[in-house]
Write a protein that holds these residues in place. Sequence first.
Motif, mmCIF file in Angstrom:
data_model
loop_
_atom_site.group_PDB
_atom_site.id
_atom_site.type_symbol
_atom_site.label_atom_id
_atom_site.label_comp_id
_atom_site.label_asym_id
_atom_site.label_seq_id
_atom_site.Cartn_x
_atom_site.Cartn_y
_atom_site.Cartn_z
ATOM 1 N N GLY A 1 0.706 -1.161 -0.003
ATOM 2 C CA GLY A 1 -0.027 0.001 -0.018
ATOM 3 C C GLY A 1 0.711 1.443 0.083
ATOM 4 N N SER A 2 2.095 1.089 0.433
ATOM 5 C CA SER A 2 2.935 2.172 0.402
ATOM 6 C C SER A 2 4.378 1.692 0.172
ATOM 7 C CB SER A 2 2.953 2.881 1.669
ATOM 8 O OG SER A 2 3.409 2.118 2.886
ATOM 9 N N TRP B 1 0.676 1.939 -10.350
ATOM 10 C CA TRP B 1 -0.441 1.616 -9.121
ATOM 11 C C TRP B 1 -0.645 3.054 -8.565
ATOM 12 C CZ3 TRP B 1 3.920 -1.965 -8.701
ATOM 13 C CH2 TRP B 1 3.782 -3.209 -9.420
ATOM 14 N N ASP C 1 -2.959 4.239 -6.726
ATOM 15 C CA ASP C 1 -3.339 4.297 -5.325
ATOM 16 C C ASP C 1 -2.348 3.831 -4.472
ATOM 17 O OD1 ASP C 1 -5.854 4.790 -6.293
ATOM 18 O OD2 ASP C 1 -6.691 2.546 -6.373
ATOM 19 N N THR C 2 -1.258 3.532 -4.800
ATOM 20 C CA THR C 2 -0.372 3.158 -3.684
ATOM 21 C C THR C 2 0.691 4.704 -3.593
ATOM 22 O OG1 THR C 2 0.177 1.220 -4.711
ATOM 23 C CG2 THR C 2 1.986 2.006 -3.449
ATOM 24 N N GLU C 3 1.030 4.626 -2.230
ATOM 25 C CA GLU C 3 1.639 5.967 -1.687
ATOM 26 C C GLU C 3 2.998 5.393 -2.042
ATOM 27 O OE1 GLU C 3 1.655 7.139 2.391
ATOM 28 O OE2 GLU C 3 -0.766 6.980 2.331
ATOM 29 N N ASP D 1 5.310 -0.400 3.597
ATOM 30 C CA ASP D 1 5.130 -1.950 3.241
ATOM 31 C C ASP D 1 6.206 -2.606 2.468
ATOM 32 O OD1 ASP D 1 2.369 -1.864 4.507
ATOM 33 O OD2 ASP D 1 1.571 -1.048 2.489
#
Length: 678
Positions: A439-440, A461, A463-465, A532
């Motif tokens: 996610g990050s 991606w 939506d990924t930080e 992550d």
Amino acid sequence: MSRTASLRRVATAYVVALLVATAWVLVGPDTGRLWLDALLADVVATLAVFGFSRAHKNSSFYDAYWSVAPPVLLAFWWIVAEPAGDAARSALVALVVVVWSVRLTANWLVGFPGLHHEDWRYPLLRERAGRAELAVDLVAIHLVPTLQVFAGMLPVYVVLTRPGRGLGWLDVVAAVVGLGAIALETVADLQMRRFVRDRSPGEVMDRGLWGWSRHPNYLGELGFWVSLALFGLAASPGDGWWLFAGALAMLAMFLGASIPMMEQRNLERRAGYADVVAGAALPAPAVARHESSDGGALVTRPRVVVAGLGDTGVLTAVRLTRHVDVVGISSKPGLVSGQELGRRLARPEEWQRDYRIGFDRFRGLRRARTVHATLTGLDLDGRRVLLETSDGVTTIEEYDVLVVASGVTNGFWRRPDLQSPAEVDADLRSAHEQLAAAGSVVVVGGGAAAVGTAANLAGRWPDTEVHLHFPGERALPQHHPRVWRTVRRRLERLGVALHPGHRAVVPEGFACDRITQGPVAWSTGQESSYSDAVVWAIGRVRPNTAWLPASLLDDDGFVRVTPQLQVPGHPEVFAVGDVAATDPLRSSARNRADRLLARNVRAHLAGRALRAYRPPGRRWGSVLGAQHDGLQVFAPDGRGYRIPRWSVDTVLQPWVVRWGIYRGVSAGRGSRRCRSPR
């Protein structure tokens, strides 16, 4: 449609094209320059033919234009221009052009089957272009050849419109070259026509002129355009620098597109054509065979061992195989490039298409022998390289010349480990899946690998930080400042969070050789960062030189070289690529020193003078790799130039890279691909 009806359609198209061009000349804008008026009319006529090609869904409408347009241009210039050129020279060049045009047009006419047939190259180009097929059809198939022919005819314009010295010896040479070239093309076409008529299935043409040169027709065609340039030079010696531009454009087209496409098609369709490739030159005549003068045993060629088959090693080997026996040593089962880390992580399927290539797919390596093994030692006195295969067996390769191209270890993506295809697959898949699930992501580093990784992950991606941490005030410190300003704006649009002034604390014993999880501490005082996944791209480059004697290395373990890329004290040992200490940036890989090295190896073996490598002051090239809107390439002064995406996939990679740089890469057969989970 019958052949006769098809010929009527083509003739109608050309009459319409002539009328449109004439109308343009008569009522169109007058530029005040006769050559420019002719060029614009030529382009307008080409557009008319293009309209017929699209209407009939057959670009072979254009085929005869190549030979029909030149005499029309000649006639226009001769009629419209005030008499200025030498009359005898004008008549002589007109004779050569008309004879060439009649012969080539007649050859097309004899072989024209009808509009149910289309040159096989055209649908191939359109298919590769995808959504850009209209642009490729217009530009690559119609307009570019028109411009090439026009450039080739400019010397004729000079002959007809400029007062020059009287007929001289250079005119005689030009006429002999031109008529000889036409004769060569004629004989070659007749021989090929007889062969096609009588051949057996799968048989290849390797007799007559075609045993002397693989493409004698192209050689003759090139000779014709050279003859026109010689006529122009005879008329206006002061213009010699540009009179050959058309002939050079023809040569570039033949070597960069026409011949590679034909060769690839023949290799795929005719099993015996590989033997023709080995026996006849391209396209000039063979000047030597590897036989003794009395026809006896083969003469032993020098053996060059290329230690390392990464990008630079492969390019060097490809450039040497026609001249020496090449043995390539690689710890990988094929080329697994260290380029484009961001695309490799974000879109491994796309990356593999361009940067993971089996050695058997390189046309230039078909005469080389590749050894899948690890480099373990070097015996300088005995001129032997020591290897260890995957089953633990130690072997030896002797050499006359050694090229050290073993590269560097850098992070998890550039390692010298001996790997099988399955292990390469597993590495690619593991890294991609780990990032896809995150996610990050924190990317640590300020070089091109780190910046490109951050951009590609954010683009893949959204939506990924994605956070990019780098130690200085700006990333890309070895590039021109203008590059970072441009790239920074792109990163900000992609949503990448930028963190300047962050120098990471590397955990003790950690070699930055894997993607990690957990906090990253900063020696510059900031709070630790949590994510992550952490991609370590901090440039901890280590040369793969443990197999080399310490006497060959500098204090950092890189191979010491002279400006000629030779190891001091050992002129038979060369080094190139990231492992060679050529300059502070070790830039010989990025600046295509493989060409210079291959030349210097041959010069060393022949006892000739060697040339020096001159590194650039700043890095240049792409930083982010190909994106959805194209490929941005930066010059050393920091200015960016964008190549459209459609041309990256249809021109740059297949033609410039695979055929122009790598000198031919065949299509993959059953190659492995790792699937993206999302």
